[in-house]
Design an enzyme around this catalytic site. Sequence first.
Site, PDB file in Angstrom:
ATOM      1  N   GLY A   1      85.183-112.041  56.064  1.00  0.00           N
ATOM      2  CA  GLY A   1      85.712-111.237  54.976  1.00  0.00           C
ATOM      3  C   GLY A   1      87.096-110.720  55.308  1.00  0.00           C
ATOM      4  O   GLY A   1      87.559-110.806  56.448  1.00  0.00           O
ATOM      5  N   LEU A   2      87.772-110.176  54.310  1.00  0.00           N
ATOM      6  CA  LEU A   2      89.111-109.632  54.545  1.00  0.00           C
ATOM      7  C   LEU A   2      89.085-108.580  55.646  1.00  0.00           C
ATOM      8  O   LEU A   2      89.812-108.689  56.648  1.00  0.00           O
ATOM      9  CB  LEU A   2      89.664-109.030  53.250  1.00  0.00           C
ATOM     10  CG  LEU A   2      90.916-108.164  53.407  1.00  0.00           C
ATOM     11  CD1 LEU A   2      92.062-108.956  54.015  1.00  0.00           C
ATOM     12  CD2 LEU A   2      91.304-107.545  52.076  1.00  0.00           C
TER      13      LEU A   2
ATOM     14  N   ASP B   1      72.761-114.525  58.977  1.00  0.00           N
ATOM     15  CA  ASP B   1      72.393-113.667  57.856  1.00  0.00           C
ATOM     16  C   ASP B   1      72.217-112.260  58.405  1.00  0.00           C
ATOM     17  O   ASP B   1      71.406-112.038  59.307  1.00  0.00           O
ATOM     18  CB  ASP B   1      71.094-114.164  57.219  1.00  0.00           C
ATOM     19  CG  ASP B   1      70.733-113.410  55.950  1.00  0.00           C
ATOM     20  OD1 ASP B   1      71.059-112.208  55.848  1.00  0.00           O
ATOM     21  OD2 ASP B   1      70.103-114.012  55.068  1.00  0.00           O
TER      22      ASP B   1
ATOM     23  N   ALA C   1      78.901-107.055  54.028  1.00  0.00           N
ATOM     24  CA  ALA C   1      78.446-106.313  52.850  1.00  0.00           C
ATOM     25  C   ALA C   1      78.411-107.250  51.651  1.00  0.00           C
ATOM     26  O   ALA C   1      79.106-108.272  51.625  1.00  0.00           O
ATOM     27  CB  ALA C   1      79.374-105.135  52.563  1.00  0.00           C
TER      28      ALA C   1
ATOM     29  N   TYR D   1      80.940 -99.418  57.510  1.00  0.00           N
ATOM     30  CA  TYR D   1      81.861 -99.112  56.414  1.00  0.00           C
ATOM     31  C   TYR D   1      81.103 -98.891  55.110  1.00  0.00           C
ATOM     32  O   TYR D   1      80.197 -99.649  54.765  1.00  0.00           O
ATOM     33  CB  TYR D   1      82.869-100.244  56.232  1.00  0.00           C
ATOM     34  CG  TYR D   1      83.780-100.416  57.418  1.00  0.00           C
ATOM     35  CD1 TYR D   1      84.817 -99.522  57.652  1.00  0.00           C
ATOM     36  CD2 TYR D   1      83.587-101.462  58.324  1.00  0.00           C
ATOM     37  CE1 TYR D   1      85.649 -99.667  58.757  1.00  0.00           C
ATOM     38  CE2 TYR D   1      84.416-101.619  59.417  1.00  0.00           C
ATOM     39  CZ  TYR D   1      85.443-100.714  59.637  1.00  0.00           C
ATOM     40  OH  TYR D   1      86.259-100.859  60.732  1.00  0.00           O
TER      41      TYR D   1
ATOM     42  N   TYR E   1      75.755-101.263  43.195  1.00  0.00           N
ATOM     43  CA  TYR E   1      76.569-101.395  44.407  1.00  0.00           C
ATOM     44  C   TYR E   1      76.675-100.057  45.132  1.00  0.00           C
ATOM     45  O   TYR E   1      76.405 -99.963  46.338  1.00  0.00           O
ATOM     46  CB  TYR E   1      77.957-101.920  44.053  1.00  0.00           C
ATOM     47  CG  TYR E   1      78.912-101.896  45.226  1.00  0.00           C
ATOM     48  CD1 TYR E   1      78.696-102.700  46.342  1.00  0.00           C
ATOM     49  CD2 TYR E   1      80.032-101.060  45.218  1.00  0.00           C
ATOM     50  CE1 TYR E   1      79.574-102.673  47.425  1.00  0.00           C
ATOM     51  CE2 TYR E   1      80.910-101.030  46.290  1.00  0.00           C
ATOM     52  CZ  TYR E   1      80.671-101.829  47.391  1.00  0.00           C
ATOM     53  OH  TYR E   1      81.531-101.793  48.461  1.00  0.00           O
TER      54      TYR E   1
END
EC number: 1.1.1.-
Length: 300
Positions: A10-11, A46, A70, A109, A135
């Site tokens: 991810g970023l 996973d 996430a 996070y 979310y």
Amino acid sequence: MYAFVTGANGLLGSVVVRTLREQGHAVVGSYHSEEPTFDCPLHQVDITDTERVVELLDEYDVDLVINCAAYTDVDGCESNPEVATAVNGTAPGDLAAVCDDREIPFIHYSTDYVFDGETDGFYEEGDEPAPIQEYGRSKLTGEHAVRDVNPDALILRLSFVYGARGDTSDLVGFPQWVASTLAAGDTVPLFTDQTMTPSRAGNVATTTLELLDAGVSGTFHVASQSAVTPSDFGEKICEVIGGDATLIESSVMADLDRPAARPRRSCLDVSNVEGELGCSQPTLEDDLAALEAAFSDYSS
């Protein structure tokens, strides 16, 4: 010994991996689907498979876990609440418990979306969460799960994470879309009725490691000092690339039919992290200046 970073593709995860390595740490990363392009150990895992994660912690003698994994598709979470809860809620608690048993630091996070956005100010860490979509509810469940099993964990709430990838340095997400659309001469509709304090991934990674070095625990907000709408954000990007500001069109959230509600104003107060570290969080202008090289591909 290694730092274990989940969600390394991810970023945020990719930038955390890069920042750790730049500071001389050995890193092992996990990813869900596409493998990032780092020259370090990487494993497809996973995040809900705690047994496999434990095997990797043993294999690499891990002494730090940073959970960047996430399910961040806000509308996807609305349609798949069970998956959202498993990834964002249950798995972080399981990882936090493993780290507590091993007495190694655990960093997790979270998001400004744990708040409902019905404020005219800035949310402090102690303000009452009230998420208005799956979310946010799943991320709040994750916060509680982590805190219940690991009182020494560090939880960092972020807002509208953006930036350039850690492995390729490519601009991604909102700024890439705005910059590329403007560079192509097309109109960019941007909301004027949503306000946030965007978190640049590079600043998040640096601040994370500064807090780790300080040995603190608890919940902190890490974000820009600047409260901006997407329209404000887009105008600043337009200035950076020398684009045509007339291509930016005003829009409102109701113009889009989306499954999940978004908070109207989810700005995060960063006073606590600034006080802890003795330095200011960046303004939006500071953050965009840090991405100057990434924006150069779109400059006119």
